[in-house]
Write a protein that holds these residues in place. Structure first.
Motif, mmCIF file in Angstrom:
data_model
loop_
_atom_site.group_PDB
_atom_site.id
_atom_site.type_symbol
_atom_site.label_atom_id
_atom_site.label_comp_id
_atom_site.label_asym_id
_atom_site.label_seq_id
_atom_site.Cartn_x
_atom_site.Cartn_y
_atom_site.Cartn_z
ATOM 1 N N PRO A 88 -6.372 4.267 -14.114
ATOM 2 C CA PRO A 88 -6.980 3.097 -13.732
ATOM 3 C C PRO A 88 -6.621 1.958 -14.745
ATOM 4 N N ILE A 89 -6.136 0.835 -14.623
ATOM 5 C CA ILE A 89 -5.914 -0.088 -15.458
ATOM 6 C C ILE A 89 -6.838 -1.457 -14.914
ATOM 7 N N THR A 90 -7.775 -1.655 -15.861
ATOM 8 C CA THR A 90 -8.863 -2.591 -15.296
ATOM 9 C C THR A 90 -8.810 -4.074 -15.868
ATOM 10 N N ASP A 91 -7.623 -4.412 -16.635
ATOM 11 C CA ASP A 91 -7.301 -5.645 -16.962
ATOM 12 C C ASP A 91 -6.489 -6.363 -15.929
ATOM 13 N N ASP B 251 -3.422 -0.773 -10.793
ATOM 14 C CA ASP B 251 -4.362 -1.719 -10.798
ATOM 15 C C ASP B 251 -5.692 -1.243 -10.335
ATOM 16 N N HIS B 252 -6.676 -1.458 -11.121
ATOM 17 C CA HIS B 252 -7.968 -1.327 -10.850
ATOM 18 C C HIS B 252 -8.888 -2.453 -11.018
ATOM 19 N N TRP B 253 -8.303 -3.610 -10.908
ATOM 20 C CA TRP B 253 -8.880 -4.928 -11.138
ATOM 21 C C TRP B 253 -9.174 -5.567 -9.734
ATOM 22 N N VAL C 194 0.578 -1.177 -0.067
ATOM 23 C CA VAL C 194 0.013 -0.094 0.070
ATOM 24 C C VAL C 194 0.759 1.197 0.008
ATOM 25 N N THR C 195 1.729 1.285 0.991
ATOM 26 C CA THR C 195 2.719 2.521 0.905
ATOM 27 C C THR C 195 3.641 2.842 -0.274
ATOM 28 N N VAL C 196 3.916 1.820 -0.679
ATOM 29 C CA VAL C 196 4.957 1.723 -1.809
ATOM 30 C C VAL C 196 4.540 2.466 -2.946
ATOM 31 N N MET C 197 3.203 2.902 -2.973
ATOM 32 C CA MET C 197 2.537 3.442 -4.199
ATOM 33 C C MET C 197 2.825 5.224 -3.788
ATOM 34 N N PHE C 198 3.290 5.356 -2.589
ATOM 35 C CA PHE C 198 3.236 7.000 -2.244
ATOM 36 C C PHE C 198 4.080 7.767 -3.245
ATOM 37 N N ASP C 199 5.185 7.253 -3.788
ATOM 38 C CA ASP C 199 5.954 8.328 -4.589
ATOM 39 C C ASP C 199 5.318 8.517 -6.026
ATOM 40 N N GLU D 183 -7.776 3.053 -6.290
ATOM 41 C CA GLU D 183 -8.766 3.470 -5.506
ATOM 42 C C GLU D 183 -7.989 4.069 -4.061
ATOM 43 N N MET D 184 -6.985 3.201 -3.757
ATOM 44 C CA MET D 184 -6.037 3.467 -2.405
ATOM 45 C C MET D 184 -5.272 4.704 -2.948
#
Length: 313
Positions: free
Chosen positions: A257-260, A193-195, A176-181, A239-240
């Motif tokens: 958002p990537i839905t695949d 990722d939105h899947w 979760v936190t790895v996305m912050f940058d 969403e996160m």
């Protein structure tokens, strides 16, 4: 002065990790005599124990005589497990089985931390009685670990939990936190990722559940078997990331958002939501709202702190 050492003793494996640190703190601050062990990052705060060394494990358990052992140590990165299956199996299965045996030898209540990835994600929410069907090797090793601890020690609790976040030492410590940058540096677009449907869960909440479970168990020996705990906010990584941006008043228009379903790395379940009603009925549980928890966790890593006056004053 005699120092009053609490009579209830708990041993925590993986005490240097994201979850282990929170579990150690929770017990330590609630009047338990708490010993943590770790491996690479152990000293000076924790005991240095290689969980693959059965003599070292035997010695620390027999010397300390814990009432409770919380087994947080694991190889929990699915893509690493795929690349190093033998090492992962040694830690997630063999070491867990041995720990359960040693716990039984001193009459300790073992809490084995497992994962929502034991399920294939096709028919959520999952109860403890639902049949596991892990899609990746990580889920398989954790499920084998569950079976191994229950076979070697019937007085065990298996606690399955989903993706974790909390007070990290490095952003990479949590998925979760790895996305912050990517969120903070909005000058280039970032695919998210939105899947996969996730339920981000604060390590402080899992730590509180472990302590509550241990304390209930001290009063009631029937507390054992498999349990589920999870945050209750359903979010994709996209969403996160948007919620993180929102929590820090940062733009999110660069997030895509990537839905695949992802094509690289270990297979992931689409939605492995855990039904937590069994613990809730025991009066056990704690949930931190995601935005509050993530702001607290990521605040130290915020590059531009100038905006804080507007948010906090």
């Amino acid at each position: 002065e005699d120092v009053d050492i609490p009579s209830r003793r708990v041993l925590i494996t993986g005490a240097t990790g994201l979850l282990g640190r929170a579990v150690f703190k929770e017990f330590n601050e609630n009047n338990w005599n708490t010993v943590g062990c770790g491996y690479r990052r152990a000293q000076p705060r924790f005991e240095h124990v290689n969980l693959l060394d059965s003599i070292a494990v035997h010695d620390i358990i027999h010397d300390f005589q814990p009432h409770v052992i919380v087994h947080c140590a694991a190889e929990r990165r699915p893509d690493v497990v795929e690349g190093q299956p033998d090492a992962a199996s040694q830690l997630n299965v063999a070491a867990s089985a041995n720990l359960a045996k040693e716990a039984a030898g001193v009459g300790a209540f073992l809490i084995y931390i497992s994962t929502d990835y034991v399920f294939d994600g096709t028919s959520p929410p999952y109860k403890e009685t639902d049949v596991p069907n892990p899609l990746n090797l990580y889920g398989k090793t954790k499920l084998e670990g569950e079976k191994a601890v229950l076979e070697n020690n019937e007085d065990t609790a298996v606690l399955r939990i989903p993706v974790l976040y909390g007070e990290v030492e490095r952003l990479e410590e949590s998925a979760v936190t790895v996305m912050f940058d990517k969120v903070q540096f909005s000058n280039k677009s970032a695919n998210m990722d939105h899947w996969q449907q996730r339920f981000p869960t604060n390590v402080k909440d899992v730590a509180a559940v472990c302590r509550q479970l241990a304390e209930k168990r001290m009063l009631d020996p029937s507390i054992k078997g498999t349990f589920h705990w999870s945050g209750n906010e359903q979010m994709t990584k996209y969403e996160m990331a948007c919620a993180i941006a929102d929590a820090f008043n940062l733009p999110s228009s660069h997030l895509r958002p990537i839905t695949d379903s992802p094509v690289v790395g270990a297979l992931r379940p689409k939605n492995a939501q855990l039904d937590c009603s069994k613990l809730e009925m025991l009066g056990i549980g704690q949930r931190t709202p995601f935005r509050a928890g993530i702001r607290e966790s990521l605040w130290p890593f915020l590059v531009d702190k100038r905006w804080r006056q507007t948010v906090f004053h």
